[in-house]
Enzyme design. Structure first.
Site, PDB file in Angstrom:
ATOM      1  N   GLY A 231       0.859  -1.249   0.027  1.00  0.00           N
ATOM      2  CA  GLY A 231      -0.028   0.180  -0.119  1.00  0.00           C
ATOM      3  C   GLY A 231       0.779   1.303  -0.118  1.00  0.00           C
ATOM      4  O   GLY A 231       2.011   1.257  -0.303  1.00  0.00           O
ATOM      5  N   SER A 232       0.396   2.306   0.560  1.00  0.00           N
ATOM      6  CA  SER A 232       1.097   3.589   0.507  1.00  0.00           C
ATOM      7  C   SER A 232       2.086   3.590   1.690  1.00  0.00           C
ATOM      8  O   SER A 232       2.062   2.794   2.612  1.00  0.00           O
ATOM      9  CB  SER A 232      -0.080   4.852   0.840  1.00  0.00           C
ATOM     10  OG  SER A 232      -0.490   4.656   2.185  1.00  0.00           O
ATOM     11  N   GLY A 236       2.504   2.019   5.249  1.00  0.00           N
ATOM     12  CA  GLY A 236       3.627   1.366   5.787  1.00  0.00           C
ATOM     13  C   GLY A 236       4.330   2.058   7.276  1.00  0.00           C
ATOM     14  O   GLY A 236       4.683   1.383   8.260  1.00  0.00           O
ATOM     15  N   GLU A 253       5.710  -3.373   1.175  1.00  0.00           N
ATOM     16  CA  GLU A 253       5.866  -2.859  -0.499  1.00  0.00           C
ATOM     17  C   GLU A 253       4.993  -1.630  -0.476  1.00  0.00           C
ATOM     18  O   GLU A 253       3.613  -1.889  -0.630  1.00  0.00           O
ATOM     19  CB  GLU A 253       5.351  -4.089  -1.519  1.00  0.00           C
ATOM     20  CG  GLU A 253       5.948  -5.348  -1.273  1.00  0.00           C
ATOM     21  CD  GLU A 253       7.164  -5.133  -2.131  1.00  0.00           C
ATOM     22  OE1 GLU A 253       7.637  -4.072  -2.588  1.00  0.00           O
ATOM     23  OE2 GLU A 253       8.208  -6.118  -1.999  1.00  0.00           O
TER      24      GLU A 253
END
EC number: 1.2.1.3
Length: 490
Positions: A231-232, A236, A253
């Site tokens: 995701g963004s 994270g 990721e």
């Protein structure tokens, strides 16, 4: 056929029955196309308990036998490739070819993982002590939570699940709340594979639909050994510390702000095609989307003119149309993010009523400031000019994200410099292909604010296992390492 009608047909073909409070809307026209049951935090507790029990059984099954389940899953995916791909198109807005490509990625990673099930190698390490052998083994880790994003609604789950299964780990999937139907379809195929396999423990593969509260509950549960989250960067930053606080493992990721350098010696016709696909594929909603084009000043004028022409002529519309190259943005917030950056420069396209379709934008800038440093999940291509390779590499690296990058050049020295330690600082660095798109054989992921995680091929399987170093003394003496003397009186 409306998206809702086609979705009902495809769900029936895939054997999926679902209804509930979580409504899925197609970005094609904004219409509701189905719904699923939304999980509660109590469901998370139950899922983690089942996964823990499943781990106790699954970790003792030989890896090649575990690989047989993944082989069966690959067979189910092959048989359902077209309807599942069409469902991806309906729910995520990807064009037909990209939907088919995403399901093919799932099939490919299953093939990879089946081979991997016989290759979970450790090392034999030279011991400094006589009559000693030192080895390294890899053991199953534990339940894995996989949190995925809308833009790759099924492939990223497969990257994680196929490897986790052969490594001995149960999987709990929290898909994007924007693409719940594709997840239900995949789980229906997984259940068929489990039934054919025969003796898999209950709770080996689970799916929990819902929003942030479900994700947070999985992140905080100590029974979840690894959280793999896509995701963004903002996501994270929230996930990483929560998992670290309980000493769990995390595989992140996150965002990308990917660049392509076009050198004076580049094959410009090749570069043009790569630029268009990398910048406008998935309507600019890939983490590997090309967002910054760094062009040598000697070729910039002609190349930028050509790219503007191609962007203006690319076919935008219903992603089910085989001639369409750019489908819709996922939703209104995605359009608002693009509009916040470009203002009145955003050009909308009348394609399908209710959907949000935009013309890809080319924006020339003199320096990397403001929005150029951020990842806007939309088809915006910033163009910068450079005079020498050192400057170009510095521009490539001068962002907080470090996912993917590429250079177009026919100069061997430039190519090798770009790939060297003093070149691109990204996890992916390509020569004469764009930054977008990746094969499953290589480890996928990036550095800096991209999170440092690696998924899919190469040795990414190690994230799903724990390492044990073993020393065996087959002699009659007890020498100590480093020559330490420790004599105990008889």
């Amino acid at each position: 056929m409306t998206p809702a009608e086609e979705t009902r047909r495809l769900l029936g073909e895939l054997g999926v029955e679902c209804s509930g409070d979580l409504v899925s809307r197609s970005p094609i026209d904004g219409s509701a196309i189905g719904s699923v049951r939304e999980a509660s935090t109590g469901d998370v507790e139950a899922a983690c308990s089942r996964a823990t029990a499943a781990f106790d059984a699954w970790k003792s099954i030989p890896p090649p036998r575990r690989g047989e389940l993944v082989r069966l899953l690959g067979e189910e995916l092959r048989a359902a490739k077209e309807p599942l791909a069409r469902l991806v198109t309906l729910e995520a807005g990807k064009i037909v070819q990209e939907g088919l490509g995403e399901v093919q990625e799932m099939i490919d990673i299953c093939d990879f993982a089946v081979g991997l099930s016989r290759q979970l190698y450790g090392l034999t390490i030279a011991s400094e002590r006589p009559n000693h052998r030192m080895i390294e083994q890899w053991h199953p880790l534990g339940p894995v939570a996989v949190i995925t994003a809308f833009n790759f609604p099924v492939a990223v789950w497969a990257w994680n699940a196929a490897l986790a299964l052969v490594c001995g780990d149960p999987v709990i999937w929290k898909p994007s709340e924007k693409t719940p139907l594709t997840a239900e379809a995949v789980m229906a195929l997984a259940r068929r594979a489990l039934a054919r396999f025969g003796d898999a423990p209950d709770g080996l593969l689970q799916c929990l639909q819902g929003g942030r509260d479900i994700g947070q509950a999985l992140v905080d549960d100590r029974r979840v050994a690894l959280v793999s989250a896509t995701g963004s960067t903002a996501m994270g930053r929230a996930v990483g510390p929560r998992v670290a606080e309980r000493f769990g493992r995390v595989l992140l990721e996150l965002g990308g702000n990917n660049a392509m350098i076009v050198a004076p010696s580049a094959d410009l016709s090749l570069a043009e095609r790569a630029i268009v696909f990398s910048a406008v594929g998935t309507a600019g909603q890939r983490c590997t989307t090309l967002r910054r084009l760094i062009v040598h000043e000697s070729v910039a004028d002609g190349l930028v003119k050509r790219i503007r022409h191609l962007f203006a002529s690319v076919k935008i519309g219903d992603p089910r149309d085989p001639d369409t190259l750019v489908g819709p943005l996922i939703d209104r917030p995605a359009f608002e993010a693009m509009a916040n950056v470009l203002g009145e420069q955003v050009e909308t396209v009348d394609a399908v009523e209710g959907g949000i379709y935009v013309r890809p934008a080319v924006v020339e800038v003199e320096q990397q400031v403001g929005s150029v440093l951020q990842e806007t999940f939309a088809p915006i291509l910033y163009v910068l000019r450079y005079s020498d390779l050192d400057e170009a590499i510095a521009l490539n690296n001068a962002v907080n994200q470090g996912l993917s990058s590429s250079i177009f050049t026919n100069d061997l020295r430039e190519a090798e410099r770009f790939l060297s330690a003093s070149g691109s600082d990204c996890g992916i660095a390509n020569v004469n292909i764009g930054p977008s798109g990746a094969e499953i054989g290589g480890a996928f992921g990036g550095e800096k604010e991209t999170g440092g995680g690696r998924e899919s091929g190469s040795d990414s399987w190690r994230a799903y296992m724990r390492r044990a170093t073993n020393t065996i003394n087959y002699g009659a003496d007890l020498p100590l390492a480093q020559g330490v003397e420790f004599n105990v009186a008889p």
